[in-house]
Design a protein around this motif. Structure first.
Motif, PDB file in Angstrom:
ATOM      1  N   TYR A  95      50.039  42.076  77.522  1.00 30.21           N
ATOM      2  CA  TYR A  95      49.011  43.043  77.917  1.00 30.21           C
ATOM      3  C   TYR A  95      49.696  44.373  78.195  1.00 30.21           C
ATOM      4  CZ  TYR A  95      45.221  45.282  80.526  1.00 30.21           C
ATOM      5  OH  TYR A  95      44.251  46.150  80.948  1.00 30.21           O
ATOM      6  N   THR A  96      49.230  45.428  77.515  1.00 27.18           N
ATOM      7  CA  THR A  96      49.791  46.760  77.779  1.00 27.18           C
ATOM      8  C   THR A  96      48.698  47.671  78.329  1.00 27.18           C
ATOM      9  OG1 THR A  96      49.505  47.221  75.403  1.00 27.18           O
ATOM     10  CG2 THR A  96      51.710  46.616  76.156  1.00 27.18           C
ATOM     11  N   THR A  97      47.884  48.259  77.449  1.00 30.30           N
ATOM     12  CA  THR A  97      46.808  49.133  77.911  1.00 30.30           C
ATOM     13  C   THR A  97      45.474  48.414  77.990  1.00 30.30           C
ATOM     14  OG1 THR A  97      46.242  49.858  75.667  1.00 30.30           O
ATOM     15  CG2 THR A  97      47.955  51.093  76.827  1.00 30.30           C
ATOM     16  N   GLY A  98      45.385  47.220  77.426  1.00 30.87           N
ATOM     17  CA  GLY A  98      44.145  46.470  77.460  1.00 30.87           C
ATOM     18  C   GLY A  98      43.243  46.678  76.262  1.00 30.87           C
ATOM     19  N   SER A  99      43.678  47.453  75.281  1.00 30.91           N
ATOM     20  CA  SER A  99      42.826  47.758  74.132  1.00 30.91           C
ATOM     21  C   SER A  99      42.428  46.505  73.359  1.00 30.91           C
ATOM     22  CB  SER A  99      43.540  48.732  73.192  1.00 30.91           C
ATOM     23  OG  SER A  99      43.777  49.961  73.839  1.00 30.91           O
ATOM     24  N   THR A 100      43.363  45.596  73.154  1.00 32.05           N
ATOM     25  CA  THR A 100      43.057  44.375  72.405  1.00 32.05           C
ATOM     26  C   THR A 100      42.083  43.489  73.164  1.00 32.05           C
ATOM     27  OG1 THR A 100      45.246  44.409  71.340  1.00 32.05           O
ATOM     28  CG2 THR A 100      44.037  42.320  71.313  1.00 32.05           C
ATOM     29  N   ILE A 101      42.354  43.268  74.441  1.00 25.16           N
ATOM     30  CA  ILE A 101      41.465  42.441  75.260  1.00 25.16           C
ATOM     31  C   ILE A 101      40.082  43.072  75.347  1.00 25.16           C
ATOM     32  CG2 ILE A 101      41.073  41.496  77.566  1.00 25.16           C
ATOM     33  CD1 ILE A 101      43.294  40.061  76.120  1.00 25.16           C
ATOM     34  N   ASP A 102      40.027  44.393  75.517  1.00 26.20           N
ATOM     35  CA  ASP A 102      38.737  45.083  75.601  1.00 26.20           C
ATOM     36  C   ASP A 102      37.928  44.910  74.318  1.00 26.20           C
ATOM     37  OD1 ASP A 102      38.633  46.122  78.187  1.00 26.20           O
ATOM     38  OD2 ASP A 102      39.816  47.876  77.653  1.00 26.20           O
ATOM     39  N   ALA A 103      38.589  45.046  73.176  1.00 13.07           N
ATOM     40  CA  ALA A 103      37.885  44.920  71.892  1.00 13.07           C
ATOM     41  C   ALA A 103      37.334  43.510  71.708  1.00 13.07           C
ATOM     42  CB  ALA A 103      38.825  45.280  70.745  1.00 13.07           C
ATOM     43  N   ALA A 104      38.126  42.513  72.060  1.00 19.89           N
ATOM     44  CA  ALA A 104      37.670  41.127  71.943  1.00 19.89           C
ATOM     45  C   ALA A 104      36.558  40.836  72.949  1.00 19.89           C
ATOM     46  CB  ALA A 104      38.845  40.172  72.160  1.00 19.89           C
ATOM     47  N   ALA A 105      36.711  41.330  74.181  1.00 24.83           N
ATOM     48  CA  ALA A 105      35.700  41.113  75.214  1.00 24.83           C
ATOM     49  C   ALA A 105      34.377  41.770  74.843  1.00 24.83           C
ATOM     50  CB  ALA A 105      36.196  41.647  76.557  1.00 24.83           C
ATOM     51  N   LEU A 106      34.441  42.961  74.259  1.00 21.19           N
ATOM     52  CA  LEU A 106      33.225  43.657  73.847  1.00 21.19           C
ATOM     53  C   LEU A 106      32.478  42.859  72.785  1.00 21.19           C
ATOM     54  CD1 LEU A 106      31.388  46.112  73.967  1.00 21.19           C
ATOM     55  CD2 LEU A 106      32.887  47.238  72.297  1.00 21.19           C
ATOM     56  N   ALA A 107      33.217  42.318  71.815  1.00 14.96           N
ATOM     57  CA  ALA A 107      32.589  41.503  70.768  1.00 14.96           C
ATOM     58  C   ALA A 107      31.901  40.281  71.374  1.00 14.96           C
ATOM     59  CB  ALA A 107      33.634  41.079  69.741  1.00 14.96           C
ATOM     60  N   LEU A 108      32.550  39.658  72.349  1.00 11.63           N
ATOM     61  CA  LEU A 108      31.976  38.480  73.005  1.00 11.63           C
ATOM     62  C   LEU A 108      30.738  38.843  73.823  1.00 11.63           C
ATOM     63  CD1 LEU A 108      35.316  36.825  74.158  1.00 11.63           C
ATOM     64  CD2 LEU A 108      33.700  35.830  72.527  1.00 11.63           C
ATOM     65  N   LYS A 109      30.784  39.975  74.507  1.00 10.05           N
ATOM     66  CA  LYS A 109      29.640  40.398  75.316  1.00 10.05           C
ATOM     67  C   LYS A 109      28.438  40.732  74.438  1.00 10.05           C
ATOM     68  CE  LYS A 109      30.607  43.217  78.799  1.00 10.05           C
ATOM     69  NZ  LYS A 109      31.276  44.313  79.557  1.00 10.05           N
ATOM     70  N   LYS A 110      28.682  41.362  73.320  1.00 15.25           N
ATOM     71  CA  LYS A 110      27.588  41.686  72.398  1.00 15.25           C
ATOM     72  C   LYS A 110      26.937  40.421  71.847  1.00 15.25           C
ATOM     73  CE  LYS A 110      29.112  46.244  70.779  1.00 15.25           C
ATOM     74  NZ  LYS A 110      29.607  47.023  69.601  1.00 15.25           N
ATOM     75  N   ALA A 111      27.720  39.350  71.772  1.00 20.41           N
ATOM     76  CA  ALA A 111      27.203  38.083  71.241  1.00 20.41           C
ATOM     77  C   ALA A 111      26.581  37.207  72.318  1.00 20.41           C
ATOM     78  CB  ALA A 111      28.325  37.322  70.537  1.00 20.41           C
ATOM     79  N   GLY A 112      26.656  37.644  73.568  1.00 20.90           N
ATOM     80  CA  GLY A 112      26.016  36.875  74.630  1.00 20.90           C
ATOM     81  C   GLY A 112      26.906  36.422  75.761  1.00 20.90           C
ATOM     82  N   GLY A 113      28.216  36.560  75.629  1.00 26.70           N
ATOM     83  CA  GLY A 113      29.119  36.199  76.723  1.00 26.70           C
ATOM     84  C   GLY A 113      28.955  37.186  77.872  1.00 26.70           C
ATOM     85  N   THR A 114      28.971  36.717  79.080  1.00 29.15           N
ATOM     86  CA  THR A 114      28.700  37.612  80.213  1.00 29.15           C
ATOM     87  C   THR A 114      29.883  37.833  81.149  1.00 29.15           C
ATOM     88  OG1 THR A 114      27.749  35.709  81.395  1.00 29.15           O
ATOM     89  CG2 THR A 114      26.213  37.168  80.242  1.00 29.15           C
ATOM     90  N   HIS A 115      30.735  36.830  81.307  1.00 29.67           N
ATOM     91  CA  HIS A 115      31.871  36.951  82.223  1.00 29.67           C
ATOM     92  C   HIS A 115      33.154  36.670  81.446  1.00 29.67           C
ATOM     93  CE1 HIS A 115      29.073  37.069  85.628  1.00 29.67           C
ATOM     94  NE2 HIS A 115      28.435  36.074  85.032  1.00 29.67           N
ATOM     95  N   ILE A 116      33.898  37.717  81.141  1.00 29.02           N
ATOM     96  CA  ILE A 116      35.095  37.590  80.311  1.00 29.02           C
ATOM     97  C   ILE A 116      36.335  37.862  81.164  1.00 29.02           C
ATOM     98  CG2 ILE A 116      36.180  38.218  78.134  1.00 29.02           C
ATOM     99  CD1 ILE A 116      33.250  37.310  77.855  1.00 29.02           C
ATOM    100  N   TYR A 117      37.248  36.900  81.171  1.00 23.59           N
ATOM    101  CA  TYR A 117      38.514  37.031  81.884  1.00 23.59           C
ATOM    102  C   TYR A 117      39.652  36.893  80.876  1.00 23.59           C
ATOM    103  CZ  TYR A 117      35.458  36.073  85.865  1.00 23.59           C
ATOM    104  OH  TYR A 117      34.444  36.132  86.781  1.00 23.59           O
ATOM    105  N   PHE A 118      40.871  37.197  81.310  1.00 23.89           N
ATOM    106  CA  PHE A 118      42.001  36.987  80.402  1.00 23.89           C
ATOM    107  C   PHE A 118      43.237  36.561  81.181  1.00 23.89           C
ATOM    108  CE2 PHE A 118      43.135  41.400  81.513  1.00 23.89           C
ATOM    109  CZ  PHE A 118      44.519  41.313  81.619  1.00 23.89           C
ATOM    110  N   ILE A 119      44.145  35.923  80.461  1.00 20.49           N
ATOM    111  CA  ILE A 119      45.480  35.632  80.986  1.00 20.49           C
ATOM    112  C   ILE A 119      46.476  35.860  79.869  1.00 20.49           C
ATOM    113  CG2 ILE A 119      45.406  33.165  80.465  1.00 20.49           C
ATOM    114  CD1 ILE A 119      46.951  32.745  83.130  1.00 20.49           C
ATOM    115  N   CYS A 120      47.601  36.496  80.202  1.00 22.34           N
ATOM    116  CA  CYS A 120      48.650  36.795  79.221  1.00 22.34           C
ATOM    117  C   CYS A 120      49.989  36.280  79.732  1.00 22.34           C
ATOM    118  CB  CYS A 120      48.758  38.297  78.985  1.00 22.34           C
ATOM    119  SG  CYS A 120      47.368  39.009  78.096  1.00 22.34           S
TER     120      CYS A 120
END
Length: 245
Positions: A213-238
Motif C-alpha cells: 500500500y502506497t497512496t491507496g490508488s489501487t485499493i480505492d479503484a477496486a473498492a469503488l468498483a465493488l461499491k458500484k456493484a453493491g458492496g457497502t463496507h470495504i476494508y483492506f489488508i496489505c
C-alpha cells in the motif's frame, strides 16, 4: 492436527523453505515442532508496524497525537479502513521483490501468519464475508505464473474460514506499474481498471488483499468498483506500506 503436521514436515523435507528475509534455506525442525518460517535473527531485522498509526489506512505515524496521515487528511478514500503488517523498507522491500518476481511463493505463509497474529481479531470484528485479492491482468498473471496477493489472501482465508474469491473481480486494463507514476497518473492509470463479474449485492463486508500500500490508488479503484456493484463496507489488508507523514 497431527496428520496435518506430519504432512507439513514431509513437505518441508522435500521442498525446503527459505527465509523470507535472507533467502537462505531454513533448517527442518522435528515433526512435533512447528515449521520455522523465518530465521530468528532475521525476524529482528524487519520493522513491523506499531502504534501510533493512521486510523484510516494503517500507515505508521511518528506522532501519537495524530489520527490520520497526510494522504488520508487530503483525500477521501473509497475504503473504510485498512491495515498493513510491515513497513516497506530494507529486508521486507527485498523480500517482496523476490515474492513477486522470483517465485518465492512460500513467503506467503510467513506474511499470512504475521498478519493473523496482529489482525485476526480486527478481521473477525469487521464481519468479513469474503476476501478478494487484488487481481492481476491475465497477461501479467500468465507471465508470472501466480498472483502474489492471492497467495497471501489464501493463508488468511484458510485460517479464519473465510472464502477467498478470485472470480468476482477482474482487472480489465493491463495498467502500468504504479511505482513508475506520480499520484495523478496513478489515479488515471487505474480508472475503470477493475470489473465486477458477478452479482455481489449479498456481500456487504469485503476484505481486499494486496502486497503493498502506497497512496491507496489501487485499493480505492477496486473498492469503488465493488461499491458500484453493491458492496457497502470495504476494508483492506496489505503485507506492507510506506510510512505516514
Amino acid at each position: 492436527m497431527i496428520k496435518k503436521r506430519i504432512e507439513e514436515w514431509i513437505k518441508d523435507i522435500l521442498f525446503p523453505r527459505r527465509c523470507p528475509v535472507c533467502d537462505e534455506v531454513l533448517p527442518v525442525v522435528a515433526a512435533w515442532e512447528e515449521s520455522r518460517l523465518i530465521c530468528p535473527g532475521c525476524s529482528a531485522k524487519i520493522e513491523r508496524i506499531q502504534e501510533p498509526l493512521c486510523k484510516k489506512c494503517g500507515k505508521p505515524l511518528d506522532d501519537e497525537k495524530r489520527e490520520l496521515c497526510t494522504d488520508c487528511k487530503k483525500k477521501k478514500h473509497e475504503f473504510e479502513q485498512g491495515k498493513a503488517v510491515f513497513v516497506y523498507s530494507g529486508g521486507i522491500r527485498e523480500s517482496l521483490y523476490r515474492f513477486k518476481y522470483s517465485n518465492r511463493r512460500e513467503y506467503a505463509d510467513f506474511y499470512g501468519e504475521e498478519a493473523l497474529r496482529r489482525y485476526e481479531k480486527w478481521i473477525l470484528n469487521k464481519k468479513i464475508q469474503v476476501i478478494i485479492p487484488i487481481p492481476l491482468h491475465k497477461k501479467r498473471q500468465r507471465g508470472r505464473g501466480y498472483n502474489q496477493a492471492e497467495l497471501f489472501a489464501r493463508v488468511i482465508g484458510a485460517r479464519l474460514g473465510i472464502p477467498v474469491c478470485t472470480d468476482l473481480m477482474i482487472r480489465e486494463k493491463n495498467t502500468v506499474p504504479q511505482k513508475e507514476l506520480n499520484e495523478a497518473e496513478r489515479k488515471n492509470n487505474l480508472k475503470n481498471a477493475f470489473k465486477i463479474t458477478k452479482n455481489i449485492v449479498h456481500l456487504s463486508y469485503i476484505l481486499l488483499v494486496d502486497d503493498i500500500y502506497t497512496t491507496g490508488s489501487t485499493i480505492d479503484a477496486a473498492a469503488l468498483a465493488l461499491k458500484k456493484a453493491g458492496g457497502t463496507h470495504i476494508y483492506f489488508i496489505c503485507v506492507s506500506s510506506g510510512r505516514g507523514f
